[in-house]
Write an enzyme that holds these catalytic residues in place. Structure first.
Site, PDB file in Angstrom:
ATOM      1  N   GLU A  22       0.859  -1.189   0.000  1.00 15.22           N
ATOM      2  CA  GLU A  22       0.000   0.000   0.000  1.00 15.22           C
ATOM      3  C   GLU A  22       0.894   1.238   0.000  1.00 15.22           C
ATOM      4  O   GLU A  22       1.217   1.771  -1.029  1.00 15.22           O
ATOM      5  CB  GLU A  22      -0.954   0.004   1.193  1.00 15.22           C
ATOM      6  CG  GLU A  22      -1.995  -1.090   1.100  1.00 15.22           C
ATOM      7  CD  GLU A  22      -3.272  -0.757   1.857  1.00 15.22           C
ATOM      8  OE1 GLU A  22      -3.977   0.182   1.479  1.00 15.22           O
ATOM      9  OE2 GLU A  22      -3.563  -1.463   2.841  1.00 15.22           O
ATOM     10  N   GLU A  45      -0.919  -0.765  13.494  1.00 11.59           N
ATOM     11  CA  GLU A  45      -2.174  -0.464  12.807  1.00 11.59           C
ATOM     12  C   GLU A  45      -3.379  -0.873  13.652  1.00 11.59           C
ATOM     13  O   GLU A  45      -4.395  -0.194  13.674  1.00 11.59           O
ATOM     14  CB  GLU A  45      -2.199  -1.241  11.482  1.00 11.59           C
ATOM     15  CG  GLU A  45      -3.482  -1.128  10.707  1.00 11.59           C
ATOM     16  CD  GLU A  45      -3.397  -1.804   9.346  1.00 11.59           C
ATOM     17  OE1 GLU A  45      -2.590  -2.752   9.207  1.00 11.59           O
ATOM     18  OE2 GLU A  45      -4.093  -1.377   8.430  1.00 11.59           O
TER      19      GLU A  45
HETATM   20  C1  BGC Z   1      -5.175   1.283   5.151  1.00 15.41           C
HETATM   21  C2  BGC Z   1      -5.748   2.175   6.204  1.00 15.41           C
HETATM   22  C3  BGC Z   1      -6.861   2.925   5.562  1.00 15.41           C
HETATM   23  C4  BGC Z   1      -7.890   1.875   5.275  1.00 15.41           C
HETATM   24  C5  BGC Z   1      -9.184   2.393   4.765  1.00 15.41           C
HETATM   25  C6  BGC Z   1      -6.196   0.284   4.829  1.00 15.41           C
HETATM   26  O1  BGC Z   1      -5.806  -0.667   3.932  1.00 15.41           O
HETATM   27  O2  BGC Z   1      -3.961   0.761   5.511  1.00 15.41           O
HETATM   28  O3  BGC Z   1      -4.966   2.747   7.086  1.00 15.41           O
HETATM   29  O4  BGC Z   1      -7.307   4.038   6.187  1.00 15.41           O
HETATM   30  O5  BGC Z   1      -7.395   0.869   4.448  1.00 15.41           O
HETATM   31  O6  BGC Z   1     -10.115   1.966   5.528  1.00 15.41           O
END
Ligand code: BGC
Length: 731
Positions: free
Chosen positions: A343, A608
């Site tokens: 990401e 996270e």
């Molecule tokens: C990200 C998050 C992001 C989310 C959206 C994830 O894959 O890492 O931090 O805000 O998707 O809901």
């Protein structure tokens, strides 16, 4: 005068497969020069060398913007590198072209291929000038980089033939008006960390531990063994048994491969970076490893450090360090959600919740202003904001709390630095976002008919596997409409705009919100996050009623349950209702779920998820488990504003009127924060003396600021200067 816009984008004239090209030009000088400037940009990443010396310090230049609309170029003064015969070599990396999630970025510009654009501008002492742009007179060669990918890593073969020259192709159809001067802070190599330990894991893997989860790459001495391939893999954590764990990288291969030509080389990746603490070595002779041959190079946007916090509680102190490392790891030209898996995107919600803390830790003004220009550039016609900026092509957009980045980031830049330019620059974008929300309501003032929201992301109240949280998404949407609009009104007034339309909308929002969501008794309206929003966003007629419910829920279950939406405001809301005792209990809780639980598990960055690593040492799903995600680091602003007690009055932003409201607590022993503001240094510190409740306070107020101190229900006014006082603190 000619500029880089008069040059042409160029590309290799032959198919090189995955091999990265280097573009070359030889320039002879026959008279003394006054100044030489190299201007450079690319579709993809570039690395420029003049006469063998690296030009500039920008890593992953030209940075990441909404490439279809804006691409930065950089200008370097290269006068001191010039000789009589000059060789310019500019390598091209494939940057953010394909990142493995199915989104592609340059599509509209170049048919998905990379390209270089540059110009060398020479001013001679005799007043004449020369302009050498990229065009078909340049040549190119194959570099020794056989493969390069932001997520997957890099393959380099020092045996590669890099001498043969090939023609280049001019791409006259790419409009160079897309180029803009550098706006953000350059990403640079900011620190180097040595190896703490060389480990052989139970599985027999050879692993280096750098002691810190970080973003960057390893610089290492390639052993001189001709034809031999050496491989490095990167991980954030070891598993419960102490083995190398890489599943949470998802599709990112994070693999560095280097083939030796028998000579000694020091190597570091050119166009790839990794998020890691541990590095697994393959192909190396275990007995010949010298840890000094490896260094972790930490890269992030070169912002000025402005905030410091210290206290006498080891775990809280480590939490604070983790917050700062979370920012270092994810402020890489754009604010990214994470730094390791496939990401590393400009997720808007994450940036929004962390913006306040980030702007105290570091001067983010330039960094955020550049990114906010991309937010505005990628905003949809109807005012909706993409989930990710630069937009990677999602069909849906406009999630509440994510899209509110349009207003909330400018607000914290304004409030922290007093910068009204960002308000002017973003005014139309903010307005369009507020109007977007307004247009999607079952009645004026609510934002409750839009169907794409991430909700209270990763909260703990919706079951183990659910990501969206239990709180009603329409409630969150409507709460944010009122909140963002209130910030918009404040900013609009600061630049003299007539905000009466939005003030009326705000009044309607609060009324409609109270009717539809407050005290309804519906469980999805009475979550911790729902109560926190009602209190912190001023949406209730009775904060004590909502507060009592919040405290009851926390006391009954014994912990927080909030996700991305509720967490940033949780401790602020408890402080606001006079229950800082409960806020401190949550802050100091060491067992799962809490901020300190990861610290007890050895975290060196923010996780996270609350349960990234579980109590038994196993991991949460590798599908969504980053160990370097700053969102929950938003508690950092509570450490500054409430534990140490330094805040800025919103009526006099940029700490012109400082609000000191420290909250001593014996468990911390002492706390001290130092913030380098636009006016100068602010310090607030307190320390228990060891004699009963006696506490020593000290405050420094810079010239040009004044302060109000709130302590034990008393209020004191101060002009600039340093003040010390000792008294019995009742709390
Ligand atoms: C990200 C998050 C992001 C989310 C959206 C994830 O894959 O890492 O931090 O805000 O998707 O809901």
């Amino acid at each position: 005068m000619k500029t880089i816009r008069d040059a042409f984008f160029i590309r290799q004239g032959v198919d090189m497969g995955d091999i990265r090209p280097v573009f070359n030009k030889v320039v002879w000088i026959d008279k003394p020069i006054l100044k030489a400037t190299l201007t450079c940009s690319a579709l993809g990443y570039y690395e420029a060398y003049l006469n063998g010396a690296r030009v500039g310090k920008f890593i992953l230049a030209p940075g990441w913007t909404s490439y279809g609309k804006r691409i930065q170029y950089q200008e370097y003064d290269v006068t001191s590198l010039m000789e009589e015969c000059n060789t310019l070599d500019i390598a091209l990396g494939n940057g953010r072209r394909y990142h493995g999630n199915g989104h592609e970025h340059y599509e509209s510009i170049t048919d998905k291929e990379d390209a270089l654009i540059a110009a060398l501008h020479i001013e001679y002492e005799d007043g004449t000038e020369e302009f050498i742009p990229t065009d078909s007179s340049w040549e190119c060669s194959k570099s020794n980089i056989l493969y390069s990918h932001v997520y997957n890593g890099e393959t380099v073969d020092f045996n590669a033939n890099t001498d043969e020259k090939f023609p280049v192709k001019e791409l006259r159809d790419i409009d160079t008006k897309i180029l803009i001067p550098q706006e953000g802070e350059e990403v640079r190599e900011m620190a180097r960390l040595g190896v703490c330990e060389v480990i052989t894991t139970p599985k027999g893997e050879l692993v280096l531990d750098f002691g810190q989860n970080l973003t960057g790459y390893v610089e290492w001495k390639v052993p001189a063994q001709k034809g031999k391939e050496f491989r490095l893999y990167h991980a954030e954590v070891l598993d419960r048994d102490g083995n190398f764990y890489i599943d949470n990288m998802r599709s990112a291969k994070v693999e560095i491969k280097v083939i030796s030509d028998g000579n000694e080389h020091t190597y570091k990746p050119h166009f790839s970076y990794q998020g890691f603490r541990y590095v697994k070595l393959e192909g190396f002779d275990k007995n010949a490893i010298n840890p000094d041959d490896f260094n972790a190079v930490v890269v992030f946007s070169d912002m000025k450090r402005t905030g410091y916090f210290a206290c006498g509680h080891e775990l809280v102190q480590q939490l604070y360090e983790n917050i700062v490392w979370g920012q270092r790891g994810n402020f890489l030209d754009i604010p990214t959600d994470c730094n390791q898996r496939d990401e590393r995107f400009g997720w808007t919600g994450d940036a929004q919740v962390f913006a306040r803390t980030a702007s105290i830790n570091y001067r983010t003004k330039k960094f955020f202003k550049k990114w906010m220009h991309d937010v505005a550039a990628d905003q949809h016609e109807d005012g909706g904001i993409p989930h990710i900026v630069p937009d990677t092509g999602w069909d849906s957009y406009g999630s509440s709390a994510w899209a509110d980045v349009a207003v909330i980031v400018p607000y914290w830049v304004y409030r922290t630095y007093g910068d009204t330019e960002i308000i002017r620059e973003q005014f139309e974008s903010m307005k369009k976002w507020i109007l977007f929300m307004e247009s999607k309501g079952s009645e004026r003032g609510l934002f409750d008919t839009h169907d794409c929201h991430f909700g209270d992301w990763l909260s703990l109240d919706a079951g183990d596997e659910a990501t969206g949280g239990f709180t009603d998404n329409d409630l969150i949407g409507s709460a944010y409409l009122a909140y963002s609009n209130s910030l918009f009104i404040e900013m609009g007034k600061a630049i003299g705009e007539d905000m009466s339309y939005f003030e009326e909308l705000y009044d309607l929002s609060v009324k409609a919100y109270r009717k539809k969501y407050i005290n309804t008794g519906k469980p999805e309206h009475e979550t911790q996050t729902a109560n926190v929003l009602a209190i912190y966003f001023d949406l209730t007629d009775d904060i004590q009623r909502e507060g009592a419910k919040l405290v009851k829920d926390i006391e009954e279950c014994g912990h927080l349950k909030t996700g991305f939406v509720g967490t940033p405001y949780l401790l602020h809301a408890l402080t606001k209702i006079g229950r800082s005792d409960v806020a401190y209990k949550l802050l100091l809780k060491e067992t799962f779920p809490s901020w300190l639980f990861p610290v007890t598990k050895g975290a060196t960055t923010m996780w996270e998820r609350w349960d990234g690593m579980k109590v038994d040492g196993t991991f949460a799903t590798p599908e969504m488990n980053s160990f370097n995600h700053y969102a929950y680091g938003s508690v950092g602003d509570w450490l500054y504003t409430t534990v140490a007690g330094i805040d800025s009055d919103f009526n006099e932003p940029a700490y012109k009127h400082i609000i000191f409201r420290p909250l001593p607590i014996k468990e911390l022993g002492y706390a001290k924060a130092r913030i380098l503001t636009e006016n100068g240094e602010i310090i607030s510190s307190w320390e228990y003396t060891g004699k009963g409740n006696e506490c020593k306070f000290s405050f420094t107020i810079p010239t040009g600021s004044h302060a109000t101190l709130y302590l034990d229900n008393e209020e004191y006014e101060f002009e600039s200067g340093t003040y010390d006082t000792v008294f019995e603190y009742e709390g």
